[in-house]
Every structure is written in structure tokens, then in C-alpha cells.
Design an enzyme around this catalytic site. Sequence first.
Site, PDB file in Angstrom:
ATOM      1  N   GLU A 209       0.845  -1.188   0.000  1.00  0.00           N
ATOM      2  CA  GLU A 209       0.000   0.000   0.000  1.00  0.00           C
ATOM      3  C   GLU A 209       0.882   1.241   0.000  1.00  0.00           C
ATOM      4  O   GLU A 209       2.101   1.144   0.099  1.00  0.00           O
ATOM      5  CB  GLU A 209      -0.972  -0.015   1.190  1.00  0.00           C
ATOM      6  CG  GLU A 209      -0.300  -0.037   2.551  1.00  0.00           C
ATOM      7  CD  GLU A 209      -1.293  -0.276   3.697  1.00  0.00           C
ATOM      8  OE1 GLU A 209      -2.314  -0.950   3.498  1.00  0.00           O
ATOM      9  OE2 GLU A 209      -1.024   0.216   4.804  1.00  0.00           O
ATOM     10  N   HIS A 247      -4.387   2.939   8.199  1.00  0.00           N
ATOM     11  CA  HIS A 247      -3.114   2.505   8.777  1.00  0.00           C
ATOM     12  C   HIS A 247      -2.210   3.715   9.019  1.00  0.00           C
ATOM     13  O   HIS A 247      -2.121   4.599   8.175  1.00  0.00           O
ATOM     14  CB  HIS A 247      -2.378   1.548   7.827  1.00  0.00           C
ATOM     15  CG  HIS A 247      -3.051   0.218   7.695  1.00  0.00           C
ATOM     16  ND1 HIS A 247      -2.917  -0.561   6.580  1.00  0.00           N
ATOM     17  CD2 HIS A 247      -3.850  -0.465   8.530  1.00  0.00           C
ATOM     18  CE1 HIS A 247      -3.620  -1.673   6.738  1.00  0.00           C
ATOM     19  NE2 HIS A 247      -4.195  -1.635   7.912  1.00  0.00           N
TER      20      HIS A 247
END
Lengths: 291, 391
Positions: A209, A247
Site C-alpha cells: 500500500e 493505517h
Amino acid sequence: MSILVHKDTKVIVQGFTGKEGTFHSQQCIDYGTKIVGGVTPGKGGQTHLDRPVFNTVKEAVDATGATVSMIFVPPAFTADAVMEAADAGIDLAVIITEGAPVKDMMYAKMYATKKGMKTIGPNCPGIITAEECKIGIMPGFIFKKGPVGLISKSGTLTYEASNQVVKEGLGITTAVGIGGDPIIGLSYKQLLPLFEADPETEAIVMIGEIGGTLEIEAAEFIKQNITKPVVAFIAGQTAPKGKRMGHAGAIISGGQGTAQEKMEALRNAGVHVVESPADIGKTVAHVLGKK
Amino acid sequence: MNIHEYQAKEIFREYGVPVPRGEVAFSGPEAKEIAQKLGGDLWVVKAQIHAGGRGKAGGVKLAKSPEEVEKIAEEMLGMTLVTHQTGPEGKKVEKVYIEEGADIQKEYYLGMVLDRSSEMPVMMASTEGGMEIEEVAAKNPEKIIKVAIDPTIGFQGFHGRKLAFGLGLSKEEIRPFIQFAEALYKVYMDKDANLIEINPLIKTGDGKFLALDAKMGFDDNALFRHPDIHEMRDLSEEDPVEHEAEKYGLSYVNLDGNVGCMVNGAGLAMATMDIIKYEGGEPANFLDVGGGASAETVAKGFELILQDENVKSIFVNIFGGIVRCDRIANGILQATKQVEVNVPVVVRLDGTNAEEAAEILKNANIPNIIPATDLADGAKKAVAAAKGELQ
């Protein structure tokens, strides 16, 4: 074969008697994981889920021969727990806890490295060797045995990818959720050679990511060292700059860590990069010549 | 979490990082009073917003009398400042910082961040003070001097010397610079910062180093042990919907598109945005409802998404693991009773008990709930629905 953990791996749980620890330990036991005991300071001598509880990790290791610890202790005490595991001679700590301060994990990882203990996480779903050993919070049934190794920063995207792979009639050797925090334990670069060396793994799926440079470093490593086919997806192609996407580590800062630059680096390393997360399973089947 | 310049400077003072004297003001008369108290013949009025590029946008102005300070402060307060970091909507100025003027001889850049590769804090310095560090990094990377500082040994003289000599400082300047840098390192570590930027750091005519600007960000995970920092949070600087989401343990980021997204897990939530774009649509938001995805969180998710008037369809993409899909399906139905959802909702549930879940949604027979079989199917339908091409 598999990587890091298998059906005979002995596991203890730190934060064993807490709500999360209890629930997920039971799920792991039901899956077949050899949970041999747990640690909750002050509850030593008790029995929990038919397993002994110890006051310290050292006592637990001495009594059970455990080599892996699954950590569920609250964020403020996570680093302490990791360092205790390292001090007690644990080989691998799987840190599930979400929300541990970055500074704490910086010190904890340095100490773990010094003591020769590997870590996975924090803020991760854990590690699973399909149909043998689940150390974490992932739904076990999604991971059917097969020839694909999986490394992922994201929990649910790991389940999604495994599910797609299984729907193609394939399956998983070991899946590792490495977590999406700014400082994490084992990463692509350390896990890729393990899958390369594992005779049962024929292809590797890598899910990354935005944020940081781990995927870029992985691309460089793959180019030099990995011969098995790698399929990759990078989440966050549409993420705006400077915003934390869930996150703590998933943030594009100063134009660095974009999905586009990671995808390009991986493509240049010969990795099969998929643009749509729905194409992971299909692409794995394709590279393995199943379709 | 980020704080204002005036707050960062308060922390700097506490740690002995030299800053010019100054105080925050909320009104013109207050600004004038502060200027009189500070004395001197030159003052700077600085708009306090959480964004860089204030100078170019008219948010930093010099004044030559306390009356001028008052006038400028009054003009600045209430104005909307648009900089390259605020986005086109800009940010409203609610407070100004009044500072004594400084005798600037030379401008530098000094900053600290976590270097994720070495897993240590890194201090960065550059002679290109006043310029965007990103721009310097892109055009003249050799002009940025970096030192990673192993926290187990802390800030040592050699770290400071590497930076000081790299900046080309003279022999007399090295000592005050190193003292400055060492104090800054202590601030960074003690306060669990994840970013400090001083741009510019100035050298004054009498050879002192001063932080003329100060920007600080903190590790949200560590705020529990810094109540003083937590109190500095300025909610007017944050997107109200994002803050509302946070109160319910949800993670939301507003975007420009018209396909609302509700997903469990941050990675899958980003992947969902990506696949909407891939299928020809534009995501309206990032929304991670967490692993649980209960009726309450789903209902709250609908509320958050529907606050955005651009939303023309919603894609609910849940991968049920430990939490079974049939329970999530019931949660979605319950949520649609609590919140009036007036746009098409494409629901994709996969994982544990996915078939039972599909059955539940089908039997409920709610006209604007459209079931999808997998990720691609869901994204296609949600994009089509947003364009009015479905049904």
C-alpha cells in the site's frame, strides 16, 4: 513445507486471559495450532482454556518449550511484552496489538534484532500456514492448502486475495500479514527468500500500500534474488497526498510512497502488477499456467 | 495530530530551543497590546492555520507600529487563507501570532522525521531555507544533509558536526547550532513527535540561531501519554465529518467523487477506492468501519457518507471473517431502518456465510439494495448506479 510456522510449532500467548486474547486463542486452538500456554502477569499457576498460565515469558518457555509468542497485550505495554519475549529466547513474536506508539516499537524492534528474535506486526492479522497452524486473528477457513505464498500489509485484503486464489482452485502455503504501521517486523525483503526456498511455494502474492519504501526495496530484491513468479497489488492508487488512510503508515508524504511509483518499480523488476484488486486470483492462476 | 506554530514554539521554549518572543492573539486590540508588551520597532503578524505556504498567501505580514499590528491582525482574523497546502476551499484564520521582528542574516531549513528505512529518527538540514523541502529534495537533493540518530545512543556531537559542516557554518557558529539541534532532538523524542519542521531556521546578525517558524506533528498512538499535547488539538482545523467518524472508532477521509464506499479494513478500503476508479467511477470517500461491522457502525457509516451531497451511490464492500456475513447483512438491513438511505446501495458480502447473507438481502426486498457477487461486480454496479445507468 511452509515458512516460519507449521503443525508442530509450539506457541504461547502474551495477554492470554484478556478478552481478545481468550477469543482468538480459542480460535487458534480450534484451527489446530499448538497453543501450549499463556502469560498474564499475576495469574501464574492458573489454567485458562485448559492450558497453563505463567507470570513471565521465561517461565512459560522453560515449562513448555514454546518458540513463538502471539502478543495481544494493550498498546501501552506492547513494547515491554515484545522485549520480554526476546529476552526469554522466543524465536518469533507475532504482534497483533493495534495502536502501539511508534517510538516504543522502534526500541522493541532494535532489542528483538539484537536478541535474534524475529517479529511480525504490530497491527497485523498474524501468520497462517494453511490447514496446519494459525497464529493470529484471520478467519482460518479461507486459507486452503496450495502452492501460493502470500505477504500483505493489510488484513482484509489478505483474506480477499486468499479467497480469490482458492476460487481459482489453488491455495496457500503460508500467508503473512506484516502490518501497516511505520515500523514493522519482518517485511517483504525478509519473507521473499523464505518463500523462494520453500519447495511447496510456486508463486508469491505481494500486497502493498501507499507510504514508506518497503515495496520499492522489495522490487530491487526480487530483481536480484527471486526466480518464482510474483503477483503484486498496491492499494491506494486513488489516495490523496498527506492524508493518513486508516493505517498509520499509509500516508503519502512529500510526494513519496505513492502507489504509482511502487507499481512501476515492481513492474521493472518483472513482477506481475495488477491494477484491479479483483484480478489477483486470476493473475496467479495465469502465471502458474492453470488458465 | 498537528498543532499550530504558536503551540510548537511554546514547546520549543520549554526545551530551550531558541525562538523569537511572541504571543497568540484572537482580536485586533489584543494583538496591539501584545506588540506594545513585546516592545521594539518591528513586529510580524502570522495567521495560525495548519498549513504551509502562508507567506505567499498573505498570511504573514510585517508591521512597524502597534497600531499597524492591530490593523493587520483585524484584516487577517476571519479571512480565508488559500495556500498550496489548504486545498482550494482554504482555511479560516481564527488566531494570529504576534512576534518580535528578527534580524535575519541567513535562512536555513532544519527538520526531523522518522526514517522508515533505517527505522530511526532522521534530522535534515539545508542551506535552502524558506524553500519547500520537497522542492529542494526533487531539484537539489545534494543540498539536504541527513543524519539518522540511533535512539539508543541519542544525539551525539558527531551528528551535530555532520550537519553543521554540511551547512558550511563557521567555527564560531558550530557550537550554538549543535546546542540548537540537540535540544530539538530532545523535543522530538520526549513528545513522541513524528514531524518537526523549522523553515526557516535563521542566523541573526549577532550569530544566534532562532526558529522563525515551527511545525510539529505527533504520533496519534502515543497521545495517551501526552495529555498536554492532546489538549492542543484544534478541531476547527479538521474535517468535521472525519472527526465525527473518529468518535465512533471509524476511519473516514473525504474525497471528490460520487461513489460512497463502506469497507472493513484499511487495505481493502483503499483497494475499493482503486477498483471504483478502475471501473470508470470516482470514489467519494475512504471509510474503514473496522473488523466488526455491526449494525451500529454500518448505520453510522451511512450517515457519514450521506453528509456528502455529491454521493450518488454507495458500495458496501465487506469481507466477513470472524464476524459472519449473515450477521452483517442483518446489520445493514437494520441500519437502513435507522438512517434514510436515498441512493442505490450495492452490497458485496464475501467470506463466512456469504450465501446465507445473499439470501437475507434478497428476501428483505428493499428496492435500493443491489446485491453483488464479487469485488469487480460490486464496483461495476456501484459505478453504473452513480451514473444513473442501473435499474
